[in-house]
Design a protein around this motif. Structure first.
Motif, mmCIF file in Angstrom:
data_model
loop_
_atom_site.group_PDB
_atom_site.id
_atom_site.type_symbol
_atom_site.label_atom_id
_atom_site.label_comp_id
_atom_site.label_asym_id
_atom_site.label_seq_id
_atom_site.Cartn_x
_atom_site.Cartn_y
_atom_site.Cartn_z
ATOM 1 N N ALA A 1 0.840 -1.205 0.000
ATOM 2 C CA ALA A 1 0.000 0.000 0.000
ATOM 3 C C ALA A 1 0.872 1.251 0.000
ATOM 4 C CB ALA A 1 -0.942 0.004 1.200
ATOM 5 N N PHE A 2 1.941 1.255 0.778
ATOM 6 C CA PHE A 2 2.839 2.410 0.822
ATOM 7 C C PHE A 2 3.499 2.625 -0.534
ATOM 8 C CE2 PHE A 2 6.909 4.480 1.440
ATOM 9 C CZ PHE A 2 6.580 5.557 2.255
ATOM 10 N N ARG A 3 3.986 1.546 -1.126
ATOM 11 C CA ARG A 3 4.649 1.656 -2.435
ATOM 12 C C ARG A 3 3.673 2.155 -3.505
ATOM 13 N NH1 ARG A 3 6.115 -2.558 -6.616
ATOM 14 N NH2 ARG A 3 7.676 -1.535 -7.872
ATOM 15 N N THR A 4 2.460 1.617 -3.497
ATOM 16 C CA THR A 4 1.438 2.062 -4.444
ATOM 17 C C THR A 4 1.117 3.535 -4.218
ATOM 18 O OG1 THR A 4 0.514 -0.165 -4.539
ATOM 19 C CG2 THR A 4 -0.909 1.631 -5.284
ATOM 20 N N GLY A 5 0.989 3.932 -2.948
ATOM 21 C CA GLY A 5 0.718 5.322 -2.612
ATOM 22 C C GLY A 5 1.840 6.244 -3.055
ATOM 23 N N LEU A 6 3.081 5.790 -2.914
ATOM 24 C CA LEU A 6 4.230 6.601 -3.311
ATOM 25 C C LEU A 6 4.262 6.798 -4.831
ATOM 26 C CD1 LEU A 6 6.747 8.080 -2.317
ATOM 27 C CD2 LEU A 6 8.005 5.918 -2.554
ATOM 28 N N ILE A 7 3.951 5.754 -5.571
ATOM 29 C CA ILE A 7 3.899 5.876 -7.039
ATOM 30 C C ILE A 7 2.753 6.804 -7.437
ATOM 31 C CG2 ILE A 7 3.528 4.630 -9.207
ATOM 32 C CD1 ILE A 7 4.860 2.175 -7.792
ATOM 33 N N HIS A 8 1.600 6.643 -6.802
ATOM 34 C CA HIS A 8 0.427 7.497 -7.049
ATOM 35 C C HIS A 8 0.780 8.958 -6.774
ATOM 36 C CE1 HIS A 8 -3.838 8.640 -6.985
ATOM 37 N NE2 HIS A 8 -3.690 9.112 -5.752
ATOM 38 N N LEU A 9 1.403 9.207 -5.661
ATOM 39 C CA LEU A 9 1.813 10.569 -5.285
ATOM 40 C C LEU A 9 2.804 11.146 -6.294
ATOM 41 C CD1 LEU A 9 2.819 11.641 -1.704
ATOM 42 C CD2 LEU A 9 4.208 12.278 -3.640
ATOM 43 N N THR A 10 3.813 10.377 -6.648
ATOM 44 C CA THR A 10 4.849 10.840 -7.576
ATOM 45 C C THR A 10 4.260 11.147 -8.952
ATOM 46 O OG1 THR A 10 6.491 9.528 -6.383
ATOM 47 C CG2 THR A 10 7.078 10.244 -8.610
ATOM 48 N N LEU A 11 3.405 10.270 -9.426
ATOM 49 C CA LEU A 11 2.747 10.522 -10.715
ATOM 50 C C LEU A 11 1.920 11.805 -10.672
ATOM 51 C CD1 LEU A 11 1.389 7.093 -12.037
ATOM 52 C CD2 LEU A 11 2.838 8.705 -13.268
ATOM 53 N N ASN A 12 1.189 12.015 -9.589
ATOM 54 C CA ASN A 12 0.343 13.205 -9.488
ATOM 55 C C ASN A 12 1.164 14.486 -9.425
ATOM 56 O OD1 ASN A 12 -2.067 11.854 -9.702
ATOM 57 N ND2 ASN A 12 -2.252 11.539 -7.506
ATOM 58 N N VAL A 13 2.300 14.450 -8.761
ATOM 59 C CA VAL A 13 3.185 15.624 -8.755
ATOM 60 C C VAL A 13 3.686 15.890 -10.178
ATOM 61 C CG1 VAL A 13 5.427 16.495 -7.968
ATOM 62 C CG2 VAL A 13 3.861 15.445 -6.322
ATOM 63 N N ALA A 14 4.117 14.837 -10.871
ATOM 64 C CA ALA A 14 4.612 14.996 -12.246
ATOM 65 C C ALA A 14 3.512 15.519 -13.168
ATOM 66 C CB ALA A 14 5.157 13.667 -12.764
ATOM 67 N N ILE A 15 2.295 15.019 -13.010
ATOM 68 C CA ILE A 15 1.174 15.460 -13.844
ATOM 69 C C ILE A 15 0.865 16.928 -13.591
ATOM 70 C CG2 ILE A 15 -1.320 15.174 -14.198
ATOM 71 C CD1 ILE A 15 -0.749 12.110 -13.487
ATOM 72 N N THR A 16 0.831 17.321 -12.328
ATOM 73 C CA THR A 16 0.537 18.715 -11.992
ATOM 74 C C THR A 16 1.629 19.639 -12.535
ATOM 75 O OG1 THR A 16 -0.638 17.975 -10.017
ATOM 76 C CG2 THR A 16 -0.015 20.303 -10.096
ATOM 77 N N LEU A 17 2.889 19.221 -12.435
ATOM 78 C CA LEU A 17 3.978 20.019 -13.015
ATOM 79 C C LEU A 17 3.870 20.088 -14.535
ATOM 80 C CD1 LEU A 17 6.982 18.842 -10.805
ATOM 81 C CD2 LEU A 17 5.838 21.082 -10.759
ATOM 82 N N ALA A 18 3.450 18.989 -15.152
ATOM 83 C CA ALA A 18 3.263 18.985 -16.612
ATOM 84 C C ALA A 18 2.164 19.969 -17.010
ATOM 85 C CB ALA A 18 2.931 17.578 -17.105
ATOM 86 N N TYR A 19 1.091 20.023 -16.252
ATOM 87 C CA TYR A 19 0.025 20.982 -16.564
ATOM 88 C C TYR A 19 0.458 22.419 -16.294
ATOM 89 C CZ TYR A 19 -3.614 17.844 -18.091
ATOM 90 O OH TYR A 19 -4.351 16.950 -18.829
ATOM 91 N N ALA A 20 1.289 22.632 -15.275
ATOM 92 C CA ALA A 20 1.815 23.985 -15.032
ATOM 93 C C ALA A 20 2.685 24.413 -16.214
ATOM 94 C CB ALA A 20 2.594 24.026 -13.724
ATOM 95 N N ALA A 21 3.536 23.509 -16.693
ATOM 96 C CA ALA A 21 4.366 23.806 -17.865
ATOM 97 C C ALA A 21 3.493 24.026 -19.098
ATOM 98 C CB ALA A 21 5.351 22.657 -18.108
ATOM 99 N N ASN A 22 2.434 23.253 -19.205
ATOM 100 C CA ASN A 22 1.517 23.368 -20.334
ATOM 101 C C ASN A 22 0.831 24.735 -20.333
ATOM 102 O OD1 ASN A 22 -0.369 22.875 -22.402
ATOM 103 N ND2 ASN A 22 -0.623 20.744 -21.781
ATOM 104 N N ALA A 23 0.406 25.193 -19.154
ATOM 105 C CA ALA A 23 -0.242 26.509 -19.047
ATOM 106 C C ALA A 23 0.732 27.609 -19.464
ATOM 107 C CB ALA A 23 -0.744 26.743 -17.629
ATOM 108 N N TRP A 24 1.978 27.480 -19.039
ATOM 109 C CA TRP A 24 2.994 28.490 -19.397
ATOM 110 C C TRP A 24 3.269 28.436 -20.900
ATOM 111 C CZ3 TRP A 24 7.987 27.930 -21.342
ATOM 112 C CH2 TRP A 24 8.730 29.107 -21.374
ATOM 113 N N TRP A 25 3.372 27.229 -21.457
ATOM 114 C CA TRP A 25 3.688 27.034 -22.866
ATOM 115 C C TRP A 25 2.627 27.670 -23.770
ATOM 116 C CZ3 TRP A 25 4.460 21.415 -25.153
ATOM 117 C CH2 TRP A 25 4.972 21.509 -26.441
ATOM 118 N N ARG A 26 1.382 27.506 -23.418
ATOM 119 C CA ARG A 26 0.301 27.976 -24.287
ATOM 120 C C ARG A 26 -0.115 29.406 -23.996
ATOM 121 N NH1 ARG A 26 -4.572 24.429 -23.835
ATOM 122 N NH2 ARG A 26 -3.103 22.753 -23.651
ATOM 123 N N HIS A 27 0.396 30.020 -22.959
ATOM 124 C CA HIS A 27 -0.021 31.375 -22.585
ATOM 125 C C HIS A 27 0.209 32.344 -23.747
ATOM 126 C CE1 HIS A 27 -1.174 34.571 -19.941
ATOM 127 N NE2 HIS A 27 -0.105 35.251 -20.299
ATOM 128 N N GLY A 28 -0.815 33.095 -24.069
ATOM 129 C CA GLY A 28 -0.715 34.077 -25.138
ATOM 130 C C GLY A 28 -1.209 33.580 -26.480
#
Length: 169
Positions: A90-117
């Motif tokens: 459960a801990f390992r699954t949670g850690l992968i889930h957490l890590t993926l979600n951080v990466a996804i959120t950072l990808a969307y932040a980069a995406n927002a910056w990329w498309r701005h304007g």
């Protein structure tokens, strides 16, 4: 049921993460999921419509709303993660889930910056990044479901669940 397993069913703080049997994390994740799926639909629409400036702006706003929602969901999800005993599946699954979600959120932040304007349509690069991010979000959601439905993290204990299957008096 072991003490380690029981601990993962109880909130660290009912005020912050939701009371026993009613966790906030699954409710809050609907915000970024819905916003990011809708933004992808608007991205596709912006590439097909003749005057799509409203879709471009709406998509960018939905990405930002999704990021804010993801941060809210992460704040309570992280507290739920702290209930998981280390060295377990459960801990390992949670850690992968957490890590993926951080990466996804950072990808969307980069995406927002990329498309701005952008005005007329969303460029193909940000559309592809959104698509890849949604695939990763699906994988992470699967892992979150595994935590809840397979390992019972923040799910009421079976004797409490049994109340729902007793005849009404």
């Amino acid at each position: 049921m072991s003490d380690r397993q029981t601990a993962a069913k109880r909130p660290v703080s009912a005020l912050l993460t939701g009371p026993y049997g009613h966790p906030f994390h699954p409710v809050l994740v609907t915000i970024p999921i819905g916003a990011w799926v809708a933004s992808f639909v608007f991205d596709i629409g912006s590439r097909a419509a003749s005057d799509a400036s409203y879709l471009v702006r709406s998509s960018e706003w939905l990405i930002v709303i999704g990021i804010v929602g993801a941060l809210a969901a992460a704040s309570v999800g992280l507290l739920d993660f702290f209930t998981l005993p280390s060295g377990t599946r459960a801990f390992r699954t949670g850690l992968i889930h957490l890590t993926l979600n951080v990466a996804i959120t950072l990808a969307y932040a980069a995406n927002a910056w990329w498309r701005h304007g952008e005005e007329d349509q969303v460029a193909i690069g940000p559309v592809v990044l959104s698509g890849v991010s949604l695939v990763a979000l699906g994988i992470s959601g699967y892992l979150g479901g595994k935590l809840a439905f397979r390992y019972g993290v923040r799910v009421a204990e079976e004797q409490d669940q049994a109340e729902g299957f007793e005849p009404r008096s």
